[in-house]
Design a protein around this motif. Structure first.
Motif, PDB file in Angstrom:
ATOM      1  N   GLN A  32     -11.103 -42.928  25.774  1.00 42.91           N
ATOM      2  CA  GLN A  32     -10.460 -42.485  24.097  1.00 42.91           C
ATOM      3  C   GLN A  32     -10.377 -43.784  23.557  1.00 42.91           C
ATOM      4  O   GLN A  32     -10.721 -43.706  22.231  1.00 42.91           O
ATOM      5  N   PHE A  35     -14.017 -43.867  22.130  1.00 35.03           N
ATOM      6  CA  PHE A  35     -14.159 -42.919  21.181  1.00 35.03           C
ATOM      7  C   PHE A  35     -13.581 -43.261  19.999  1.00 35.03           C
ATOM      8  O   PHE A  35     -14.310 -43.086  18.892  1.00 35.03           O
ATOM      9  N   ALA A  36     -12.524 -43.912  19.810  1.00 34.06           N
ATOM     10  CA  ALA A  36     -11.813 -44.003  18.468  1.00 34.06           C
ATOM     11  C   ALA A  36     -12.525 -45.393  17.895  1.00 34.06           C
ATOM     12  O   ALA A  36     -12.416 -45.537  16.613  1.00 34.06           O
ATOM     13  N   GLY A  65     -17.872 -42.474  24.544  1.00 39.17           N
ATOM     14  CA  GLY A  65     -16.372 -42.197  24.665  1.00 39.17           C
ATOM     15  C   GLY A  65     -16.502 -40.681  25.133  1.00 39.17           C
ATOM     16  O   GLY A  65     -15.471 -40.222  26.148  1.00 39.17           O
ATOM     17  N   VAL A  69     -14.527 -39.590  28.739  1.00 42.16           N
ATOM     18  CA  VAL A  69     -13.444 -38.605  28.604  1.00 42.16           C
ATOM     19  C   VAL A  69     -13.627 -37.023  29.325  1.00 42.16           C
ATOM     20  O   VAL A  69     -12.853 -36.801  29.880  1.00 42.16           O
ATOM     21  N   ILE A  81      -9.818 -30.428  27.497  1.00 39.31           N
ATOM     22  CA  ILE A  81     -10.579 -31.640  27.502  1.00 39.31           C
ATOM     23  C   ILE A  81     -12.047 -31.203  27.830  1.00 39.31           C
ATOM     24  O   ILE A  81     -13.010 -31.595  26.945  1.00 39.31           O
ATOM     25  N   GLN A  85     -15.037 -31.840  24.599  1.00 45.44           N
ATOM     26  CA  GLN A  85     -15.837 -32.896  25.011  1.00 45.44           C
ATOM     27  C   GLN A  85     -17.514 -32.397  25.410  1.00 45.44           C
ATOM     28  O   GLN A  85     -18.403 -32.872  24.698  1.00 45.44           O
TER      29      GLN A  85
END
Length: 114
Positions: A32, A35-36, A65, A69, A81, A85
């Motif tokens: 995460q 990814f952020a 990311g 995830v 999820i 994803q």
């Protein structure tokens, strides 16, 4: 009532972040964060350019990311999820293909001008 709410919140937070915090959760949190990080990369690139841009690194952070995830989601057997994803990979790789195509075309135009 506030004391009871505080006790329930404390119990919930302890359960989520202590009791259930496994190595898989660490991996999921890392995914995460990775990814952020793509948004930070995009923001910095836009500030430098003085306009909104999406740098190549944005797509690589997105893929990295999302992969981590997704692995976490598969381990947890979480359909939200997994679907979220897994379907995003098409978009990320398609954008990389479009970027590569544009660069090849620019390279051909530049070499024809010589």
């Amino acid at each position: 009532m506030l004391i009871q709410l505080s006790t329930h919140l404390n119990s919930f937070l302890h359960d989520v972040f202590i009791t259930n915090f496994t190595w898989w959760a660490v991996l999921g949190v890392f995914g995460q964060l990775l990814f952020a990080a793509r948004f930070i990369v995009q923001w910095i690139a836009s500030e430098r350019a003085g306009r909104s841009v999406v740098p190549l690194a944005f797509w690589f952070f997105s893929i990295g990311g999302a992969a981590i995830v997704l692995a976490y989601g598969i381990h947890k057997r979480d359909p939200v999820i997994i679907l979220g994803q897994a379907l995003s990979f098409f978009i990320y790789f398609r954008n990389l293909a479009l970027i590569a195509k544009e660069r090849r075309e620019r390279g051909k135009v530049a070499s024809q001008g010589d």
